[in-house]
Motif scaffolding. Structure first.
Motif, PDB file in Angstrom:
ATOM      1  N   GLU A  25       6.553   0.873   1.128  1.00 40.99           N
ATOM      2  CA  GLU A  25       6.974  -0.258   0.312  1.00 40.99           C
ATOM      3  C   GLU A  25       5.825  -1.229   0.090  1.00 40.99           C
ATOM      4  O   GLU A  25       5.700  -1.829  -0.982  1.00 40.99           O
ATOM      5  CB  GLU A  25       8.155  -0.970   0.974  1.00 40.99           C
ATOM      6  N   ASP A  26       4.984  -1.411   1.101  1.00 40.01           N
ATOM      7  CA  ASP A  26       3.829  -2.308   0.951  1.00 40.01           C
ATOM      8  C   ASP A  26       2.871  -1.793  -0.118  1.00 40.01           C
ATOM      9  O   ASP A  26       2.320  -2.567  -0.908  1.00 40.01           O
ATOM     10  CB  ASP A  26       3.088  -2.459   2.293  1.00 40.01           C
ATOM     11  N   GLU A  27       2.661  -0.460  -0.136  1.00 38.55           N
ATOM     12  CA  GLU A  27       1.780   0.125  -1.141  1.00 38.55           C
ATOM     13  C   GLU A  27       2.384  -0.043  -2.537  1.00 38.55           C
ATOM     14  O   GLU A  27       1.676  -0.384  -3.496  1.00 38.55           O
ATOM     15  CB  GLU A  27       1.566   1.611  -0.839  1.00 38.55           C
ATOM     16  N   PRO A  80       1.091   7.307   3.381  1.00 40.21           N
ATOM     17  CA  PRO A  80       0.897   6.681   4.696  1.00 40.21           C
ATOM     18  C   PRO A  80      -0.351   7.169   5.423  1.00 40.21           C
ATOM     19  O   PRO A  80      -1.008   6.400   6.128  1.00 40.21           O
ATOM     20  CB  PRO A  80       2.169   7.055   5.458  1.00 40.21           C
ATOM     21  N   GLN A  81      -0.702   8.445   5.244  1.00 42.75           N
ATOM     22  CA  GLN A  81      -1.869   8.982   5.954  1.00 42.75           C
ATOM     23  C   GLN A  81      -3.159   8.295   5.506  1.00 42.75           C
ATOM     24  O   GLN A  81      -4.048   8.027   6.325  1.00 42.75           O
ATOM     25  CB  GLN A  81      -1.967  10.495   5.720  1.00 42.75           C
ATOM     26  N   LEU A  82      -3.297   8.019   4.195  1.00 43.53           N
ATOM     27  CA  LEU A  82      -4.504   7.346   3.712  1.00 43.53           C
ATOM     28  C   LEU A  82      -4.524   5.886   4.144  1.00 43.53           C
ATOM     29  O   LEU A  82      -5.581   5.332   4.465  1.00 43.53           O
ATOM     30  CB  LEU A  82      -4.596   7.451   2.194  1.00 43.53           C
ATOM     31  N   VAL A 141       0.705  -2.352  -5.844  1.00 47.21           N
ATOM     32  CA  VAL A 141       0.472  -1.898  -7.211  1.00 47.21           C
ATOM     33  C   VAL A 141       1.315  -2.699  -8.193  1.00 47.21           C
ATOM     34  O   VAL A 141       0.828  -3.173  -9.219  1.00 47.21           O
ATOM     35  CB  VAL A 141       0.770  -0.391  -7.336  1.00 47.21           C
ATOM     36  N   ASP A 142       2.599  -2.877  -7.867  1.00 49.36           N
ATOM     37  CA  ASP A 142       3.501  -3.580  -8.783  1.00 49.36           C
ATOM     38  C   ASP A 142       3.048  -5.015  -9.036  1.00 49.36           C
ATOM     39  O   ASP A 142       3.165  -5.530 -10.153  1.00 49.36           O
ATOM     40  CB  ASP A 142       4.924  -3.589  -8.219  1.00 49.36           C
ATOM     41  N   SER A 143       2.510  -5.672  -7.997  1.00 52.18           N
ATOM     42  CA  SER A 143       2.098  -7.063  -8.157  1.00 52.18           C
ATOM     43  C   SER A 143       0.926  -7.206  -9.116  1.00 52.18           C
ATOM     44  O   SER A 143       0.794  -8.214  -9.818  1.00 52.18           O
ATOM     45  CB  SER A 143       1.728  -7.669  -6.790  1.00 52.18           C
ATOM     46  N   VAL A 144       0.066  -6.175  -9.164  1.00 55.79           N
ATOM     47  CA  VAL A 144      -1.064  -6.206 -10.103  1.00 55.79           C
ATOM     48  C   VAL A 144      -0.600  -5.840 -11.506  1.00 55.79           C
ATOM     49  O   VAL A 144      -0.925  -6.518 -12.481  1.00 55.79           O
ATOM     50  CB  VAL A 144      -2.183  -5.248  -9.633  1.00 55.79           C
ATOM     51  N   VAL A 145       0.184  -4.774 -11.607  1.00 55.67           N
ATOM     52  CA  VAL A 145       0.637  -4.311 -12.919  1.00 55.67           C
ATOM     53  C   VAL A 145       1.519  -5.353 -13.595  1.00 55.67           C
ATOM     54  O   VAL A 145       1.510  -5.502 -14.824  1.00 55.67           O
ATOM     55  CB  VAL A 145       1.386  -2.971 -12.777  1.00 55.67           C
ATOM     56  N   ALA A 146       2.275  -6.112 -12.797  1.00 47.88           N
ATOM     57  CA  ALA A 146       3.174  -7.112 -13.361  1.00 47.88           C
ATOM     58  C   ALA A 146       2.426  -8.179 -14.150  1.00 47.88           C
ATOM     59  O   ALA A 146       2.999  -8.812 -15.050  1.00 47.88           O
ATOM     60  CB  ALA A 146       3.994  -7.759 -12.248  1.00 47.88           C
ATOM     61  N   GLN A 147       1.153  -8.391 -13.826  1.00 44.18           N
ATOM     62  CA  GLN A 147       0.370  -9.387 -14.554  1.00 44.18           C
ATOM     63  C   GLN A 147       0.150  -8.970 -16.007  1.00 44.18           C
ATOM     64  O   GLN A 147      -0.141  -9.817 -16.859  1.00 44.18           O
ATOM     65  CB  GLN A 147      -0.984  -9.587 -13.873  1.00 44.18           C
TER      66      GLN A 147
END
Length: 248
Positions: free
Chosen positions: A159-161, A9-11, A165-171
């Motif tokens: 959850e957004d982060e 969250p800090q980044l 990542v998951d949306s890209v890796v899922a491809q």
């Protein structure tokens, strides 16, 4: 490409503050909107085929758990530097660097300003269990005297982060991956010259080369064995996770 679970969250808040404070900066590039480290790229003149893409996916699947959980015998450079992550797949970020680079891989740097998020000292310790004999030494963090009692924040990614990542890796998964992802993977560009050729810019980044999961070295060896001569790997000292590009 090694995908991380996401930025803490800090980044994420830092990125929002940079955008609000410096509205004339270029828009954030898509590549830094999900946390990742580019380990290497295709050699010039090489191209993926559906079959080689399936082979690469198989190797990735074989190492997925090791890379996430930090299993393995070392990162391939003879000096194990891995600390068990506070959350699966995470690495510590104790400093950020504002880098004026001469190539996109950051193997050629013109200047670097390190912003310490906390002051730390290093000490060598023997490898603790479950390290195996010959696993090398590890570098452990030791608080400087003025920071004794202070702890590193261990907040997990939001959850957004995780979704980013998951949306890209899922491809790069599923039975139809080779057909659906192939056209993106086989595009021209993203070859060695793009990353190592002369190109100046400024970026805010976290260096992660000293904190690679131990299985990274074995993963690179497995890719080279399965797909000889196809990939080139960047120097460990240059490996990073981009927080945000500042000057493209």
């Amino acid at each position: 490409t090694l995908g991380w679970p996401g930025s803490p969250p800090q980044l994420a808040e830092l990125k929002r503050a940079i955008a609000e404070t410096f509205p004339d900066l270029p828009d954030e590039n898509p590549g830094s909107r999900w946390a990742k480290t580019t380990l290497g790229c295709l050699r010039d003149g090489k191209r993926l085929t559906p079959d080689t893409l399936k082979t690469l996916a198989r190797v990735c699947d074989e190492f997925r758990k090791q890379l996430r959980d930090g299993d393995g015998d070392g990162n391939g450079d003879g000096e194990a530097t891995w600390e068990p992550p506070p959350h699966p797949g995470c690495v510590p970020v104790d400093a950020l660097s504002v880098i004026v680079y001469q190539c996109r891989s950051l193997e050629k740097v013109l200047s670097e300003h390190v912003v310490n998020l906390c002051t730390m000292e290093y000490e060598k310790r023997p490898p603790p269990p479950p390290w195996k004999p010959g696993g090398g030494t590890r570098w452990a963090y030791k608080c400087a005297p003025d920071l004794v009692g202070k702890k590193r924040s261990l907040h997990p990614p939001s959850e957004d982060e995780l979704h980013a990542v998951d949306s890209v890796v899922a491809q790069f998964s599923g039975p139809d991956m080779a057909n659906e992802y192939f056209h993106d993977a086989a595009r021209c560009g993203s070859r060695e010259t793009r990353y190592r050729g002369t190109h100046a810019g400024v970026t805010l980044t976290a260096r992660v080369g000293k904190h690679l999961p131990p299985a990274v070295g074995a993963f690179r060896d497995a890719v080279d064995k399965a797909l000889p001569g196809l990939y080139v790997w960047f120097e460990d000292s240059s490996l990073h996770c981009t927080v945000r590009g500042l000057v493209n």
